[in-house]
Scaffold this active site. Structure first.
Site, PDB file in Angstrom:
ATOM      1  CB  ALA A 319      -0.915  -0.008   1.209  1.00 30.06           C
ATOM      2  N   GLY A 321       2.203   5.073   0.854  1.00 31.78           N
ATOM      3  CA  GLY A 321       2.264   5.819   2.105  1.00 31.78           C
ATOM      4  C   GLY A 321       3.451   5.408   2.952  1.00 31.78           C
ATOM      5  CB  ILE A 322       4.876   6.939   6.023  1.00 33.00           C
ATOM      6  CG1 ILE A 322       5.195   8.269   5.314  1.00 33.00           C
ATOM      7  CG2 ILE A 322       5.955   6.596   7.042  1.00 33.00           C
ATOM      8  CD1 ILE A 322       5.190   9.463   6.252  1.00 33.00           C
ATOM      9  CG  MET A 325       6.968   2.240  13.634  1.00 32.92           C
ATOM     10  SD  MET A 325       7.370   3.105  15.172  1.00 32.92           S
ATOM     11  CE  MET A 325       8.231   4.545  14.535  1.00 32.92           C
ATOM     12  CE  LYS A 340      -4.328  -1.154   9.223  1.00 35.34           C
ATOM     13  NZ  LYS A 340      -5.062  -0.014   9.862  1.00 35.34           N
ATOM     14  CG  ASP A 375     -16.841  -1.888  10.677  1.00 30.45           C
ATOM     15  OD1 ASP A 375     -16.283  -2.345  11.678  1.00 30.45           O
ATOM     16  OD2 ASP A 375     -17.858  -2.389  10.168  1.00 30.45           O
TER      17      ASP A 375
END
Length: 584
Positions: A319, A321-322, A325, A340, A375
């Protein structure tokens, strides 16, 4: 009918009885929403919402224990469950809620086998029959009204048919406000209303401190939403707060960033079909989620992405973006979600554990998200085609989540992951935003923090990269590993330095406990973006003051529940009294 073993029939009947018992309990909890709204029992609203979410898992576990008790045979034998599945399909063939009953069977099976053996021969990966799609003909769930005798009479009939036990605060005023809003709808000829038909769902949609009357307007073949949010004034009166009539405003009401509605939907599929006519861009999974059937929403999502994979050929990629962690995040460019996966090891200075992260996500799923948190659906043993993964992504997964990864020649199986709506990270959005867009985003960013705080949620890490921008321009928080109840934080002012050495020191010269928060440090979140910082400080400088946060904590401790409107405040009707109306 094919003959099945007596044991398989007992198992299937036990599961179906369990589903019916679950559904009855779910409905009974839901039916209490009307009384809670009318008595302004807002604390009870929040508690009951959590109870209803937890009900599903409780019932699944209870039914699995019953399954073990109705047979002396080994319930770990797949052949027995295949037979039970076939029997169950016959039992639910004429069931009005067969699709949700299928999901319940799947859940019991997955609880038995720890989410292994996911195959259509064992569970209902595919639906047992084709959905009955009749979006405009579910007459049993709505009432139709005509405006042939005038808008005022039609609107008065609509409001009169909803049987609140509490009286309307000022019915003539509300009718006048609604009719004025209808005449302002940008649709040629609607003002006269002669050809207008309105279908209103009989069941009221309750959420937080509002009750929503949900329907659709049909005018010369065009279908538009008609949603009337109603509020309780706390003094024994109900009033209509606004009229929402666009697809976008309806979509925001039913957003993935909000808690689930309490709505009496004895046949949920019919409500989903109706809602699809006013929100054609929303997937069925989202609509099932929105009315409280989030487990079946998971099933619908899984089926939909499997169907999408058959008609697409792009690859899953890391994905944009940064990188975080705690999570490894990937996406399919042609599909609007992110996946995720919790890393096996966290980068410093993170001190949380995987179990803590899971608890945070569970906390979010049971919280009032007030339109400011996404959600998230949790999956175990999610199966992907290996040839759809980019090599860079496969390598990242091997490096960061090896304990959750199983790769074969054909499959990539991820043992545990979360699925969440994809949004543009706020820090990336600001890189190309105009000055006006930056200001609007900073207003939204501050509002998101304030509304979450008012709902007793402190985001913890409020870096811009942890917030996303939706297609409607709303700013939403989506990184949950450091959030906590606001009431658990200790907000402090940074002590004044007493010496030059203290002022120049690299580390604080004062003690800092784990729960301490120093709002003055929030300015650091805008490092490198002076335009965003200037806009934020103009609009939300109160967030830098520790006293603002302590006042919020005091209100929460006192039992106050803030109102969070899923529409712009400028759209709210004016509430002049009958007396003032007569003086005009």
């Amino acid at each position: 009918m094919t003959n099945h073993s007596p044991t398989a029939r007992r198992i299937a009947k036990t599961i179906l009885n369990g589903f019916d018992a679950y559904f009855a309990d779910f409905q009974n909890i839901t039916l209490g929403a009307k009384a809670r709204f009318e008595t302004a029992a807002w604390q009870a609203v929040r508690q009951v919402s959590k109870t209803r979410i937890d009900l599903y898992k409780t019932k699944v576990n209870q039914v699995l224990r019953l399954v073990h008790s109705v047979t002396s045979k080994d319930t770990s034998q797949l052949a027995l469950w295949r037979d039970a599945r076939a029997t169950y399909a016959q039992l639910i063939a004429s069931h009005s809620n067969y699709e949700i009953a299928e999901t319940f069977f799947n859940s019991v099976f997955c609880s038995q086998f720890d989410h292994a053996h996911i195959h259509d021969s064992n569970i209902f990966v595919k639906p047992s029959r084709t959905p009955d799609d009749k979006p405009l003909r579910d007459y049993s769930i709505y009432i139709s009204y005509s405006a042939r005798d005038g808008l005022e009479q039609m609107v008065e009939e609509i409001l009169g048919d909803f049987g609140f036990s509490v009286p309307w605060e000022n019915l003539p005023r509300d009718v006048e406000n609604i009719c004025a809003a209808l005449r302002a709808v940008p649709l040629a000829g609607l003002g006269s209303g002669k050809q207008l038909r309105v279908d209103m769902l009989e069941s009221v949609f309750y959420r937080n401190k509002a009750a929503y009357l949900v329907g659709r307007m049909i005018f010369h073949g065009e279908v538009m939403p008609m949603i009337l949010p109603c509020l309780n004034n706390g003094r024994g009166g109900i009033f209509v707060d606004t009229l929402l009539h666009s697809n976008d405003s309806a979509s925001i009401i039913f957003s993935f960033t909000r808690s689930y509605f309490m709505v009496d939907a004895p046949i949920p599929s019919r409500f989903v079909r109706f809602l699809s006519t006013i929100m054609p861009l929303k997937e069925r999974s989202e609509l099932y989620n929105s009315i409280g059937f989030h487990k079946h929403g998971k099933t619908e999502f899984y089926r939909h992405i499997l169907a999408h994979m058959k008609v697409s050929n792009d690859q899953f990629v890391i994905a944009p973006g940064i990188k975080g962690m705690v999570m490894s995040v990937f996406t399919l460019p042609s599909y609007p979600v992110v996946f995720k996966v919790i890393k096996d090891h966290f980068d410093r200075p993170k001190t949380v554990t995987e179990q803590i992260v899971r608890e945070k996500y569970k906390f979010v799923s049971r919280s009032d998200r007030v339109g400011r948190m996404a959600d998230t659906q949790e999956y175990t043993n999610f199966i992907f085609y290996r040839n759809r993964f980019s090599e860079a992504l496969l390598q990242e997964l091997r490096d960061l989540v090896p304990s959750k990864l199983l790769i074969t020649e054909k499959w990539v199986i991820i043992r545990h992951l979360y699925v969440e709506r994809r949004m543009e990270p706020l820090n990336l959005y600001l890189q190309n935003a105009s000055e006006e867009e930056t200001r609007e985003a900073m207003e939204e960013y501050g509002n998101a923090i304030k509304q979450l705080a008012a709902a007793n949620i402190f985001p913890g890490d409020m870096l811009l990269k942890n917030f996303g921008v939706t297609r409607h321009g709303r700013v939403v928080f989506y990184d949950y590993d450091e959030l906590c109840p606001l009431t658990e934080c200790h907000f402090r002012k940074i002590p004044e330095a007493r010496t030059a050495e203290q002022e120049l020191a690299d580390k604080p010269w004062y003690t800092v406990d784990e729960a301490d928060v120093f709002p003055e440090e929030f300015r650091l979140f805008f490092s490198g973006n002076p335009t965003a910082r200037a806009a934020f400080e103009e609009l939300h400088s109160d967030l830098y003051d520790y006293r603002y946060w302590r006042r919020l904590q005091d209100r929460i401790h006192a039992g106050h529940v803030e109102s969070a409107f899923p529409y712009r405040r400028k759209w709210r009707f004016r509430r002049r009294s009958l007396a003032s109306a007569g003086r005009r």
